[in-house]
Design a protein around this motif. Structure first.
Motif, PDB file in Angstrom:
ATOM      1  N   UNK A  25      39.112  36.389  43.340  1.00  0.00           N
ATOM      2  CA  UNK A  25      39.784  35.629  42.275  1.00  0.00           C
ATOM      3  C   UNK A  25      38.775  35.142  41.247  1.00  0.00           C
ATOM      4  N   UNK A  26      37.642  34.629  41.704  1.00  0.00           N
ATOM      5  CA  UNK A  26      36.606  34.155  40.768  1.00  0.00           C
ATOM      6  C   UNK A  26      36.074  35.311  39.914  1.00  0.00           C
ATOM      7  N   UNK A  27      35.866  36.471  40.528  1.00  0.00           N
ATOM      8  CA  UNK A  27      35.387  37.634  39.777  1.00  0.00           C
ATOM      9  C   UNK A  27      36.428  38.057  38.730  1.00  0.00           C
ATOM     10  N   UNK A  28      37.709  38.040  39.105  1.00  0.00           N
ATOM     11  CA  UNK A  28      38.779  38.392  38.174  1.00  0.00           C
ATOM     12  C   UNK A  28      38.849  37.388  37.026  1.00  0.00           C
ATOM     13  N   UNK A  29      38.716  36.100  37.335  1.00  0.00           N
ATOM     14  CA  UNK A  29      38.736  35.071  36.294  1.00  0.00           C
ATOM     15  C   UNK A  29      37.572  35.259  35.338  1.00  0.00           C
ATOM     16  N   UNK A  32      38.208  38.261  33.097  1.00  0.00           N
ATOM     17  CA  UNK A  32      39.202  37.948  32.078  1.00  0.00           C
ATOM     18  C   UNK A  32      38.647  37.059  30.977  1.00  0.00           C
ATOM     19  N   UNK A  33      37.850  36.077  31.362  1.00  0.00           N
ATOM     20  CA  UNK A  33      37.250  35.162  30.387  1.00  0.00           C
ATOM     21  C   UNK A  33      36.215  35.859  29.509  1.00  0.00           C
ATOM     22  N   UNK A  34      35.754  37.005  29.937  1.00  0.00           N
ATOM     23  CA  UNK A  34      34.732  37.733  29.194  1.00  0.00           C
ATOM     24  C   UNK A  34      35.263  39.015  28.571  1.00  0.00           C
ATOM     25  N   UNK A  35      36.577  39.035  28.313  1.00  0.00           N
ATOM     26  CA  UNK A  35      37.172  40.096  27.529  1.00  0.00           C
ATOM     27  C   UNK A  35      37.636  41.329  28.281  1.00  0.00           C
ATOM     28  N   UNK A  36      37.560  41.329  29.596  1.00  0.00           N
ATOM     29  CA  UNK A  36      38.028  42.491  30.362  1.00  0.00           C
ATOM     30  C   UNK A  36      39.534  42.383  30.565  1.00  0.00           C
ATOM     31  N   UNK A  37      40.246  43.497  30.461  1.00  0.00           N
ATOM     32  CA  UNK A  37      41.689  43.457  30.663  1.00  0.00           C
ATOM     33  C   UNK A  37      42.117  44.112  31.970  1.00  0.00           C
ATOM     34  N   UNK A  38      41.183  44.741  32.662  1.00  0.00           N
ATOM     35  CA  UNK A  38      41.499  45.304  33.970  1.00  0.00           C
ATOM     36  C   UNK A  38      40.215  45.443  34.791  1.00  0.00           C
ATOM     37  N   UNK A  79      44.440  42.742  34.700  1.00  0.00           N
ATOM     38  CA  UNK A  79      44.274  41.286  34.845  1.00  0.00           C
ATOM     39  C   UNK A  79      45.433  40.553  34.194  1.00  0.00           C
ATOM     40  N   UNK A  80      45.914  39.565  34.892  1.00  0.00           N
ATOM     41  CA  UNK A  80      47.038  38.789  34.405  1.00  0.00           C
ATOM     42  C   UNK A  80      48.389  39.289  34.844  1.00  0.00           C
TER      43      UNK A  80
END
Length: 83
Positions: A25-29, A32-38, A79-80
């Motif tokens: 979850x932390x890696x996914x967050x 996402x916060x750094x512009x990755x969408x998947x 992500x999301x």
């Protein structure tokens, strides 16, 4: 953005305590916060395919008999949302 994490694992004595899920979850967050969408990743049949599927990842590719007698799986998660 493209970013990578070379290796992710939890030692056997610490498994099934929610640590892997929290780290994922932390890696996914972070992604996402750094512009990755998947996120996409790979694992083997003797590793963590089920763990990733429980956490919303879906197999999009398989290499049969690699290594010999096993399969290598490629998984993805948007992500999301789920795919």
């Amino acid at each position: 953005m493209d970013a990578s994490l070379a290796w992710f694992g939890v030692a056997e004595p610490l498994r099934r305590k929610g640590i892997g899920r929290k780290l994922l979850i932390k890696a996914e967050e972070f992604a996402g916060q750094n512009g990755c969408d998947h996120i996409y990743l790979d694992t083997f049949d003797f590793q963590a395919r089920g763990f990733y599927e429980k956490n919303g990842y879906h197999v999009f590719g398989t290499i049969e008999n690699y290594p010999i007698g096993h399969q290598r799986y490629y998984l993805i998660k948007k992500l999301g949302h789920s795919l």
